[in-house]
Design a protein around this motif. Sequence first.
Motif, PDB file in Angstrom:
ATOM      1  N   UNK A 118      38.447 -22.472  32.340  1.00 31.04           N
ATOM      2  CA  UNK A 118      37.212 -22.855  32.882  1.00 31.04           C
ATOM      3  C   UNK A 118      37.428 -23.202  34.530  1.00 31.04           C
ATOM      4  N   UNK A 119      38.309 -23.936  34.597  1.00 34.04           N
ATOM      5  CA  UNK A 119      38.829 -24.196  36.013  1.00 34.04           C
ATOM      6  C   UNK A 119      38.865 -22.855  37.028  1.00 34.04           C
ATOM      7  N   UNK A 120      39.592 -21.706  36.465  1.00 33.37           N
ATOM      8  CA  UNK A 120      39.918 -20.654  37.305  1.00 33.37           C
ATOM      9  C   UNK A 120      38.626 -19.895  37.128  1.00 33.37           C
ATOM     10  N   UNK A 121      37.729 -19.719  36.218  1.00 30.83           N
ATOM     11  CA  UNK A 121      36.578 -19.123  35.947  1.00 30.83           C
ATOM     12  C   UNK A 121      35.336 -19.649  36.979  1.00 30.83           C
ATOM     13  N   UNK A 122      35.726 -20.885  36.981  1.00 31.07           N
ATOM     14  CA  UNK A 122      34.501 -21.653  37.884  1.00 31.07           C
ATOM     15  C   UNK A 122      34.949 -21.381  39.417  1.00 31.07           C
ATOM     16  N   UNK A 123      36.069 -21.429  39.925  1.00 30.68           N
ATOM     17  CA  UNK A 123      36.670 -21.133  40.994  1.00 30.68           C
ATOM     18  C   UNK A 123      36.199 -19.817  41.494  1.00 30.68           C
ATOM     19  N   UNK A 124      36.342 -18.660  40.546  1.00 28.17           N
ATOM     20  CA  UNK A 124      36.191 -17.241  41.057  1.00 28.17           C
ATOM     21  C   UNK A 124      34.645 -17.257  41.129  1.00 28.17           C
TER      22      UNK A 124
END
Length: 401
Positions: A145-151
């Motif tokens: 979720x963190x990587x997706x939100x950052x992208x």
Amino acid sequence: MGSGDNRGAERRNAREWAVDIGAFLFAACFLVLSTDQVVIEPGTSGTALALDQLRGGLACAALFLRRRRPVELAVVLLLLEPFSHFMAGPIMVALFTVAVRRPPRVTGYVAILAFAPLPFVLAHRPDLDDPRTGSALTYFVLLAATVGWGLYVRSRRQLIASLRERADQAAADARREAREDVAREMHDVLAHRLSLLSVHAGALEFNPDAGRDQVARAASVIRESAHQALQDLREIIGVLRAPETGDRPQPVLADLERLADESRKAGADVRLDLEVDGGLEAAPAVAGRTAYRIVQEGLTNARKHGSDSGAPVTVTVRGGAGRGLTVEVRNPAPSPGAGSSARVPGAGQGLIGLAERALLAGGTLEHGRVDGDFRLRAALPWPGTAPAAAPQAAPAPDTTH
């Protein structure tokens, strides 16, 4: 990143400091609130647990380096994660920073490192009832979720930057077009007025024995032209200072008679040949204004470069709805090598500006020598339907035998 980025990262503004402090507090709060959910291995001493929590606190403090070295910080925290139970919060912040501030390719490499333990966890077929299994799966879900939100944040920032760049470019284009419009307007208006001034001043200079009536008439034209030039300049400057109050009144095709009279007062022999369906007032505003400027520039050029100041200048205007508007200005061209020091100097931009005007109006402009004359000719669009031709009567039957 280069040293320039590092220097920029060291000089954080108030907003960046607030964001960094918020990231630190998020990681610290996540560490504290998740303490009860961390599965402690049996036999772990209190000292070891305290050291583990200390490592988590140091990891939170290290987040202040995330702007300078986001990738390095994320890699170090991921490598230390197996040795600490309190790295989840700092790792999420570090991964988010990498996804936002670095290219997707770099983010992908860091994400591979972050999810590298997942296949080994699944390969051992963990028991879903085991608390450690739930803790591990929750950890990887949070990372995803963190990587997706950052992208997502990165793509949104790029979109906003692109829109802002387009808006800035559009504003720059609008300012450039406004400057070009003002330059064309000032050239068309002032060149016409000042050429009249120059012609009469030159006549006074090269004819010192002129009678009092001629001098008075020339002085009157000079004074009137100077007054009109100042008035036109004042109107243009007024539009520049307060563009929101509206545009200055623009000439129309019906003003050609007045324009020709001004040139006749200056001694020019202007011959108008006007044939417009419905009268000069029926011409569209854009086509009429463009035609007026073309005639104005043609008369100015005739005074500047014509073979003789008294030579006739013929202005021909033809047109109607559906068949367009044709404007032609002809005057005798000077012979090659002929010249006069009294001629009005030109900037060479008049014909360029006219070509731009004609193009903006949807028409074309051509100029050059034709049969010993200098011809300026433009074809402008006039939308509409041409009136239908009157039906011809049927021929009478032939009764002769």
